[in-house]
Structure formats: C-alpha cells, structure tokens
Design a protein around this motif. Structure first.
Motif, short mmCIF file in Angstrom:
data_model
loop_
_atom_site.label_atom_id
_atom_site.label_comp_id
_atom_site.label_asym_id
_atom_site.label_seq_id
_atom_site.Cartn_x
_atom_site.Cartn_y
_atom_site.Cartn_z
N UNK A 81 86.75 87.02 21.20
CA UNK A 81 87.89 87.81 21.69
C UNK A 81 87.71 89.26 21.26
N UNK A 82 87.55 90.19 22.21
CA UNK A 82 87.31 91.60 21.83
C UNK A 82 88.50 92.23 21.13
N UNK A 83 89.70 91.64 21.27
CA UNK A 83 90.89 92.18 20.60
C UNK A 83 91.21 91.41 19.33
N UNK A 84 90.30 90.56 18.89
CA UNK A 84 90.56 89.71 17.73
C UNK A 84 90.50 90.47 16.42
N UNK A 102 84.15 95.39 11.68
CA UNK A 102 83.23 94.51 12.41
C UNK A 102 83.96 93.25 12.83
N UNK A 103 83.87 92.92 14.11
CA UNK A 103 84.48 91.71 14.61
C UNK A 103 83.53 90.54 14.54
N UNK A 108 80.29 95.79 16.00
CA UNK A 108 80.89 96.90 15.26
C UNK A 108 81.95 97.56 16.15
N UNK A 109 83.19 97.51 15.69
CA UNK A 109 84.32 98.03 16.46
C UNK A 109 84.50 99.53 16.22
#
Length: 410
Positions: A81-84, A102-103, A108-109
């Motif tokens: 999930x990119x919004x996790x 980092x997700x 790396x966000x």
C-alpha cells in the motif's frame, strides 16, 4: 458462535507474517502465488490478503485482468500500500548522516541528507538524525511504526554497542542503541505498535546493506550472498545465508576490512598493515591517483566523480582503479575459499570498480580461489542506491513482519 474480526485474526495470526514478508520481498505478486507459497487453500490466502489490506499494509486488485494471450481466471494482484505506514531509517557515516522514511517493499518515501562533522559525542549526531526524521514525518504526515539506524562499526549483540567505530571519533563501546532510543523518546517519535516511543534498532551499515540487497536488490534469490563494499571510509563485508545475516556469536562476524592484501602496505587502524580497509577504500583510490582529497564533498563522491569523468581519458585513474581491483580481488578470493558464496554483490566504490572492469576483478577471483574457478560465481554491482538505509528500515520493519497484528490498536 459468531466469530468477531479479532477472533478470525487470532486464528490466522500464523499466516499473516509469512504472507506479508512474501509481498514485502516481491515473492508473491499475486494471490495465486501467495496461495502456492503458503501452501494453503485459495480461500485462506484470500482471507489473509484481505486482513493485510485491512491493516493498511497491502493492496489487493479488486478487478484482476488476464494478461493478453493467457487463459483461465486471472489472479488478484498484490502490492504494498503506497499510503501505508513507514519507519524512520538513518545512516551515520564519517561525513554526516542521512535520514529517511521507508515503507514496506524497501520503498524510500522521503529522505534528507545531513552534512556535519560527526564529533566524539554520539548523542549529538543522533539527536540531529532524529530531528531530521521528525521533520520528514511532520511534512509527510505518515504513520511511523519504528526506527532503525546503520552505523560504520561492528555492533555487539544484544547490548547494541558500537565496538570499533574506527572512522568516527566515538569511544569504543558507545551505547548507540540506547542513545538512539533515548533520542526517539525525547522527541516523541511513536512506535505505532504499543502506543509508546519507537524502539531504536541499530546494526552495522554493511550488514544492513547486505540484508537490503538480499530482500530487494541484486542479491534476491541467493542462498549464500556475500556483500562487500566501501562507502565514505574503510571496507566492510557481510554474509546472508538462507535469508539470515551471519553475525557470529555476538554480532561481530565478517570484519573483512582487516584481511591483509599487502603485508608491506599502509598502516591500518587495527594495528596491522595493508588491510583492505586502508588499501581499497576511497581514500586509497584518491592517493593512488595522486589527487589531494578536498573538503567540499565526501571522499566517496570525489572518487566516484573521478571515475565517471576521467577513467576513459586519464591513464593514472585507470591504473589506480586496476590496483584497487587487484587488491579487492585478492581479498574476495580468500573469502570465496572460506565462505563458498553463490553470489557476490559489491557496493559503494567497489560497485564502480566492477562496472568499469568487471572482467579483471572476476579474473583475479578466479585465479586465486578454488570455488571461483568454476566460472559460475556471479559478481554483481549492488542495485539499491541507499541500501544501508533500506537495511536499517528492515530492522524496524521486522517486528511487523513477525506479527502484523501488532499494528492493531490496543
């Protein structure tokens, strides 16, 4: 009896962690693959994927489409999930530090470098590290579930002390994990797991680079992965065997920087002479070219820029690269004889060396090692730009991978 959602989660607890790790490492891109890897029914895999999605960790494609030319029912695609949630990851080195969010999946966000003189008090730089991470969390408004730190030192377990920070002014035995955790608590960085402050996990930077490359990079799929690299100063190494870091009895294994490759060479910080640590790092390369290192950017950046800009036009730069390749090849051959890896991944300046003359390096390993003579040992450049940062994040993500239900509110 009607099962509540929590009761169902408790019954499936054992499958959630392995399922999340499969998606996290890219080994289960679809629900069909997840079903096969877990060895469960399709319905069970679907329920597990749905629970991970409900926790905000993965996404499940609701309307799968079959690839053109394929037959049969398409499988639901799984993705992080990119919004996790994220973890705070950081790396300290001789020229400063870098903090990042980092997700899952090693993504790396957000990241922010911090250039500063790293003094004798680790609490000072670690405070700056956490301040930088806290700013990233405020800017992105992401949920933080942990924190990990990479340091250029062997880290003793279970104490979390930096035993030999040779390229920093820290005292040997500095309680880095304790200091890092204290800085997180002082700045109210939440864990997202227990409601309290985040626990600060700490390990050696090359160990963490190896872990990241094995899970997300050039080492993926290797059973016995040897990673060797040089960053800002010195040379480090790590072995990932069957998915686990080989750290020895107390976290101090694979100090490959202190292999002797030239008995009459430069004095080393360890008391020896001609170790890889001082014969195959960026400073050694710059000295071989006859260039005086400048203070403007890190030694690693200076060495890499020299290779990028002048390798093809300056014979002295090519000769210096060849000299370091020969030294590195000698060290790697010894490691191959001892460890028998099925893949070698090189990081930092060593990545650039294998890029410019991989044939010479592979030849040096083959000539001097028993197991390298088969010609079947891949020697590859690393594929992750900030692999130590990603590895530090892996430390912080591990409690969630072990038990995703820890993310449920108390």
């Amino acid at each position: 009896m009607t099962l509540t959602r929590t009761t169902k989660l408790e019954r499936g607890r054992g499958a959630l962690g392995p399922a999340l790790e499969l998606v996290h490492t890219g080994r289960a891109p679809t629900r069909a693959v997840l079903t096969a890897e877990l060895g469960v029914t399709r319905a069970t895999a679907g329920a597990v994927a749905a629970e991970l999605a409900a926790l905000g960790l993965i996404t499940v494609d609701a309307h799968p489409v079959a690839a053109e030319g394929t037959q049969g029912r398409p499988s639901h695609r799984l993705a992080i999930d990119p919004a996790g949630p994220v973890v705070l990851a950081a790396q300290v080195h001789a020229d400063g530090f870098r903090a990042a969010l980092v997700g899952l999946g090693g993504r790396i966000v957000a990241t922010a470098p911090g250039c500063m003189t790293v003094g004798a008090d680790p609490a000072h730089v670690l405070g700056e590290v956490v301040d930088s991470g806290a700013a990233l969390l405020r800017e992105t408004r992401r949920r933080c579930v942990g924190a990990g730190l990479a340091v250029p030192s062997a880290v003793a377990e279970p104490e979390g002390t930096a035993l030999n920070p040779l390229h920093l002014a820290w005292d040997a035995g500095a309680p880095v994990r304790e200091i890092f955790s204290g800085c997180l608590a002082e700045r109210d960085i939440p864990s997202g797991l227990s409601g309290g402050p985040a626990t600060g996990w700490t390990a050696n930077d090359v160990n963490l680079a190896a872990l990241a490359e094995h899970r997300h990079g050039a080492g993926r799929g290797a059973q016995h992965l040897l990673v060797v690299g040089t960053g800002h100063r010195g040379v480090g190494g790590a072995l990932v065997s069957h998915g686990k870091l080989h750290t020895g009895s107390s976290g101090l294994a694979l100090e490959v920087g202190h292999l002797t490759v030239d008995p009459t060479g430069r004095p080393c910080h360890c008391g020896g002479r001609g170790c890889l640590d001082v014969e195959a790092d960026p400073l050694a390369f710059l000295e071989e070219t006859g260039r005086r290192p400048g203070p403007e950017v890190s030694l690693l950046e200076q060495a890499l820029e020299l290779i990028r800009a002048e390798y093809d036009t300056d014979a002295r730069v090519r000769a210096a690269a060849g000299t370091l390749i020969d030294r590195l090849g000698l060290g790697l051959a010894g490691l191959v004889n001892i460890l028998n890896p099925d893949r070698i991944v090189l990081a930092g300046l060593h990545r650039a060396l294998v890029d410019v003359d991989g044939a010479r390096l592979r030849g040096a390993i083959t000539e001097r090692s028993l197991w390298g003579r088969s010609g079947e040992l891949p020697v590859l450049p690393c594929s992750l730009r900030h692999n130590s940062l990603v590895g530090a994040a892996e430390l912080a993500w591990q409690p969630v991978l072990d038990d995703p239900l820890r993310l449920l509110p108390a």
